[in-house]
Design a protein around this motif. Structure first.
Motif, PDB file in Angstrom:
ATOM      1  N   ILE A 175      -4.307  11.701  -2.659  1.00 24.80           N
ATOM      2  CA  ILE A 175      -4.255  10.297  -3.064  1.00 24.80           C
ATOM      3  C   ILE A 175      -4.476   9.408  -1.834  1.00 24.80           C
ATOM      4  CG2 ILE A 175      -2.891   8.523  -4.201  1.00 24.80           C
ATOM      5  CD1 ILE A 175      -3.539  10.922  -5.973  1.00 24.80           C
ATOM      6  N   VAL A 176      -5.299   8.383  -1.990  1.00 23.98           N
ATOM      7  CA  VAL A 176      -5.631   7.489  -0.873  1.00 23.98           C
ATOM      8  C   VAL A 176      -5.378   6.041  -1.274  1.00 23.98           C
ATOM      9  CG1 VAL A 176      -7.415   6.770   0.774  1.00 23.98           C
ATOM     10  CG2 VAL A 176      -7.447   9.111  -0.161  1.00 23.98           C
ATOM     11  N   VAL A 177      -4.813   5.260  -0.355  1.00 21.13           N
ATOM     12  CA  VAL A 177      -4.685   3.809  -0.536  1.00 21.13           C
ATOM     13  C   VAL A 177      -5.342   3.116   0.644  1.00 21.13           C
ATOM     14  CG1 VAL A 177      -2.572   3.969  -1.900  1.00 21.13           C
ATOM     15  CG2 VAL A 177      -2.411   3.714   0.587  1.00 21.13           C
ATOM     16  N   GLY A 178      -5.840   1.908   0.404  1.00 28.61           N
ATOM     17  CA  GLY A 178      -6.522   1.179   1.473  1.00 28.61           C
ATOM     18  C   GLY A 178      -6.373  -0.319   1.300  1.00 28.61           C
ATOM     19  N   MET A 179      -7.189  -1.054   2.044  1.00 32.75           N
ATOM     20  CA  MET A 179      -7.068  -2.513   2.078  1.00 32.75           C
ATOM     21  C   MET A 179      -8.418  -3.141   2.387  1.00 32.75           C
ATOM     22  SD  MET A 179      -4.473  -4.721   4.468  1.00 32.75           S
ATOM     23  CE  MET A 179      -4.600  -6.494   4.634  1.00 32.75           C
ATOM     24  N   ASN A 206     -15.016  -0.147  -2.134  1.00 33.15           N
ATOM     25  CA  ASN A 206     -13.646   0.259  -2.416  1.00 33.15           C
ATOM     26  C   ASN A 206     -13.196  -0.195  -3.804  1.00 33.15           C
ATOM     27  OD1 ASN A 206     -13.368  -0.209   0.954  1.00 33.15           O
ATOM     28  ND2 ASN A 206     -12.703   1.719   0.068  1.00 33.15           N
ATOM     29  N   ILE A 207     -13.709  -1.322  -4.254  1.00 35.68           N
ATOM     30  CA  ILE A 207     -13.450  -1.747  -5.629  1.00 35.68           C
ATOM     31  C   ILE A 207     -14.033  -0.719  -6.595  1.00 35.68           C
ATOM     32  CG2 ILE A 207     -13.955  -3.511  -7.366  1.00 35.68           C
ATOM     33  CD1 ILE A 207     -13.965  -5.542  -5.010  1.00 35.68           C
ATOM     34  N   ASN A 261      -2.944  19.995   9.293  1.00 33.55           N
ATOM     35  CA  ASN A 261      -1.854  19.697   8.347  1.00 33.55           C
ATOM     36  C   ASN A 261      -2.377  19.800   6.915  1.00 33.55           C
ATOM     37  OD1 ASN A 261       0.438  18.472  10.236  1.00 33.55           O
ATOM     38  ND2 ASN A 261      -1.529  17.616  10.900  1.00 33.55           N
ATOM     39  N   PRO A 262      -2.645  21.015   6.448  1.00 33.75           N
ATOM     40  CA  PRO A 262      -3.237  21.184   5.116  1.00 33.75           C
ATOM     41  C   PRO A 262      -2.313  20.802   3.966  1.00 33.75           C
ATOM     42  CG  PRO A 262      -2.624  23.309   6.052  1.00 33.75           C
ATOM     43  CD  PRO A 262      -2.455  22.299   7.149  1.00 33.75           C
ATOM     44  N   ASN A 263      -1.053  20.487   4.284  1.00 34.97           N
ATOM     45  CA  ASN A 263      -0.110  20.110   3.228  1.00 34.97           C
ATOM     46  C   ASN A 263      -0.154  18.621   2.885  1.00 34.97           C
ATOM     47  OD1 ASN A 263       0.934  19.443   5.754  1.00 34.97           O
ATOM     48  ND2 ASN A 263       3.068  19.661   5.114  1.00 34.97           N
ATOM     49  N   VAL A 264      -1.106  17.889   3.444  1.00 35.90           N
ATOM     50  CA  VAL A 264      -1.216  16.451   3.168  1.00 35.90           C
ATOM     51  C   VAL A 264      -1.462  16.210   1.675  1.00 35.90           C
ATOM     52  CG1 VAL A 264      -2.638  14.397   3.522  1.00 35.90           C
ATOM     53  CG2 VAL A 264      -2.017  15.825   5.465  1.00 35.90           C
ATOM     54  N   GLN A 265      -0.648  15.351   1.089  1.00 36.11           N
ATOM     55  CA  GLN A 265      -0.796  14.984  -0.319  1.00 36.11           C
ATOM     56  C   GLN A 265      -1.407  13.590  -0.508  1.00 36.11           C
ATOM     57  OE1 GLN A 265       3.568  15.741  -0.797  1.00 36.11           O
ATOM     58  NE2 GLN A 265       2.923  16.529  -2.789  1.00 36.11           N
ATOM     59  N   GLY A 266      -1.202  12.748   0.477  1.00 34.55           N
ATOM     60  CA  GLY A 266      -1.688  11.382   0.363  1.00 34.55           C
ATOM     61  C   GLY A 266      -2.012  10.806   1.728  1.00 34.55           C
ATOM     62  N   VAL A 267      -2.831   9.765   1.727  1.00 31.77           N
ATOM     63  CA  VAL A 267      -3.242   9.123   2.981  1.00 31.77           C
ATOM     64  C   VAL A 267      -3.081   7.615   2.866  1.00 31.77           C
ATOM     65  CG1 VAL A 267      -5.074   8.802   4.684  1.00 31.77           C
ATOM     66  CG2 VAL A 267      -4.941  10.949   3.383  1.00 31.77           C
ATOM     67  N   TRP A 268      -2.367   7.049   3.830  1.00 32.37           N
ATOM     68  CA  TRP A 268      -2.258   5.596   3.983  1.00 32.37           C
ATOM     69  C   TRP A 268      -3.337   5.199   4.978  1.00 32.37           C
ATOM     70  CZ3 TRP A 268      -1.545   2.152   7.951  1.00 32.37           C
ATOM     71  CH2 TRP A 268      -1.059   0.864   7.633  1.00 32.37           C
ATOM     72  N   ALA A 269      -4.383   4.504   4.496  1.00 27.81           N
ATOM     73  CA  ALA A 269      -5.531   4.128   5.327  1.00 27.81           C
ATOM     74  C   ALA A 269      -5.486   2.630   5.600  1.00 27.81           C
ATOM     75  CB  ALA A 269      -6.835   4.503   4.630  1.00 27.81           C
ATOM     76  N   ALA A 270      -5.630   2.250   6.856  1.00 30.84           N
ATOM     77  CA  ALA A 270      -5.331   0.887   7.288  1.00 30.84           C
ATOM     78  C   ALA A 270      -6.278  -0.191   6.784  1.00 30.84           C
ATOM     79  CB  ALA A 270      -5.271   0.836   8.815  1.00 30.84           C
ATOM     80  N   ASN A 271      -7.484   0.172   6.357  1.00 33.46           N
ATOM     81  CA  ASN A 271      -8.384  -0.856   5.819  1.00 33.46           C
ATOM     82  C   ASN A 271      -9.435  -0.199   4.940  1.00 33.46           C
ATOM     83  OD1 ASN A 271     -10.247   0.210   7.719  1.00 33.46           O
ATOM     84  ND2 ASN A 271     -11.123  -1.801   8.124  1.00 33.46           N
ATOM     85  N   MET A 302       0.833  -1.206   0.000  1.00 31.13           N
ATOM     86  CA  MET A 302       0.000   0.000   0.000  1.00 31.13           C
ATOM     87  C   MET A 302       0.866   1.254   0.000  1.00 31.13           C
ATOM     88  SD  MET A 302      -2.576  -1.444   2.915  1.00 31.13           S
ATOM     89  CE  MET A 302      -3.111   0.169   3.488  1.00 31.13           C
ATOM     90  N   ALA A 303       1.874   1.268   0.860  1.00 36.01           N
ATOM     91  CA  ALA A 303       2.742   2.436   0.986  1.00 36.01           C
ATOM     92  C   ALA A 303       3.527   2.687  -0.286  1.00 36.01           C
ATOM     93  CB  ALA A 303       3.687   2.247   2.167  1.00 36.01           C
ATOM     94  N   GLU A 304       4.072   1.632  -0.857  1.00 37.23           N
ATOM     95  CA  GLU A 304       4.882   1.798  -2.066  1.00 37.23           C
ATOM     96  C   GLU A 304       4.054   2.355  -3.223  1.00 37.23           C
ATOM     97  OE1 GLU A 304       6.407  -2.146  -2.410  1.00 37.23           O
ATOM     98  OE2 GLU A 304       8.275  -1.667  -1.335  1.00 37.23           O
TER      99      GLU A 304
END
Length: 354
Positions: free
Chosen positions: A251-255, A261-262, A218-228, A145-147
């Protein structure tokens, strides 16, 4: 240990194999199941797959909801023991493995843990009733997810990439291992800066609320790593609610490979998703059923870590072709040693056909 399973094609071949009636099957054994919460889509998929298996195998399934409360998890386990169920399958959030196994052991009830593992291996002298663990390879998933997230981000003016982290339920092996996978990726990418972390408890509403607070500071957030999956859905709702576009502005990633989510991956709102591990409940049910019918779990196969299926926008069409409705073809009897003497494992790995 990490167990690598049969491919989809092999799974289908097994499903087509001759399945015979069990010689001495238990007379509709009762298996109790406790899930952390039914407010999460993931756990509903988990239970639905188990119900399908219970119908095919002839198992009476008793499903209890811990409602995201540690004390309710323990009470549910006490209730199952009091009912005299033949076996228990539960997910030991909130350090409930030892008390749950102890309760069951006192009544000689076998247990399989799913999703979240204990600090000790199955089949120890202390807990011989702990038959097996079946769950995802969370650390690897967290890293993937992180990569994917890091690769998609454009550096800011200072050359850094700024992300926020929305973790799952604190203290669970699931949350810990996924975060460790993120850290593995962070260690290899010093240009990525974590501006803040919050716990979303693996559910949508909490994740939305805590991310909104983090983002405000933190308005400078560009991406979010979301745990599920639920966490990612909450984050995307927060982004949309603020008038921004997930997948474009942030940009968001999840699991989890939850249906919504699909759809989000297909729409471009969610960059990356990975999952399929809700199947673990059905795998555990087959394993428990076979145990109750005299097929013991070998110690060397008692700790099963599932490899998960990654999904990006370019693979959505293939995913839908291979897994209509998101569900793989799975014949519970064909994977049960009670019905099929040639069955090697209850588990198989989801793979794309091409």
């Amino acid at each position: 240990m990490r167990t690598f399973l049969k491919s989809m094609a092999a799974g289908l071949m097994l499903a087509a194999a001759a399945v015979v009636a069990p010689a001495q099957a238990a007379d509709e054994p009762t298996v109790g199941v406790v899930v952390p919460t039914l407010d999460a889509q993931f756990w509903n998929s988990y239970v639905d797959f188990m119900k399908k298996g219970a119908g095919e195998l002839g198992v009476e399934l008793v499903v209890l909801n811990a409602d995201n409360k540690p004390d309710q998890m323990i009470k549910s386990l006490e209730d199952l023991v009091a009912q005299g169920v033949d076996g228990i399958i539960f997910t030991p959030y909130w350090a409930t493995a030892v008390p749950g196994l102890t309760l069951a052991n006192q009544s000689n009830i076998p247990v399989i843990l799913t999703d979240t593992y204990a600090d000790f291996a199955p089949q120890t002298e202390q807990f011989p009733n702990y038959l097996a663990f079946i769950g995802p390879s969370d650390r690897d998933a967290g890293k993937q997810m992180a990569e994917a997230l890091f690769a998609a981000l454009e550096p800011a003016a200072d050359g850094k990439k700024y992300i926020a982290v929305v973790n799952g339920t604190a203290g669970t092996s699931v949350a810990i291992d996924r975060r460790a996978g993120l850290q593995d990726a962070l260690d290899a990418h010093p240009e990525v800066v974590v501006v803040g972390e919050v716990d979303g408890n693996f559910v949508r509403d909490t994740s939305q609320t805590v991310f909104e607070s983090l983002w405000q500071g933190n308005p400078n957030v560009q991406g979010v790593w979301a745990a599920n999956g639920g966490t990612a859905t909450g984050v995307m709702a927060a982004i949309t609610g603020a008038g921004k576009v997930p997948g474009k502005d942030i940009i968001v990633v999840g699991m989890d490979l939850n249906p919504e989510n699909i759809d989000a991956v297909e729409a471009g709102s969610l960059l990356f998703d990975i999952g399929g591990h809700w199947l673990q409940g059905g795998f555990a049910l087959v394993t428990m059923y076979d145990h109750l019918n005299g097929h013991k779990v070998p110690a060397e196969k008692a700790n099963i870590k599932l490899e998960l299926l990654p999904l990006t926008q370019d693979r959505v069409a293939q995913f839908k072709a291979d897994f209509p409705g998101g569900v793989p073809v799975y014949d519970f009897k064909a994977h049960s040693q009670t019905y099929n003497k040639d069955a090697e494992s209850a588990v198989f790995e989801m793979k794309y056909s091409k």
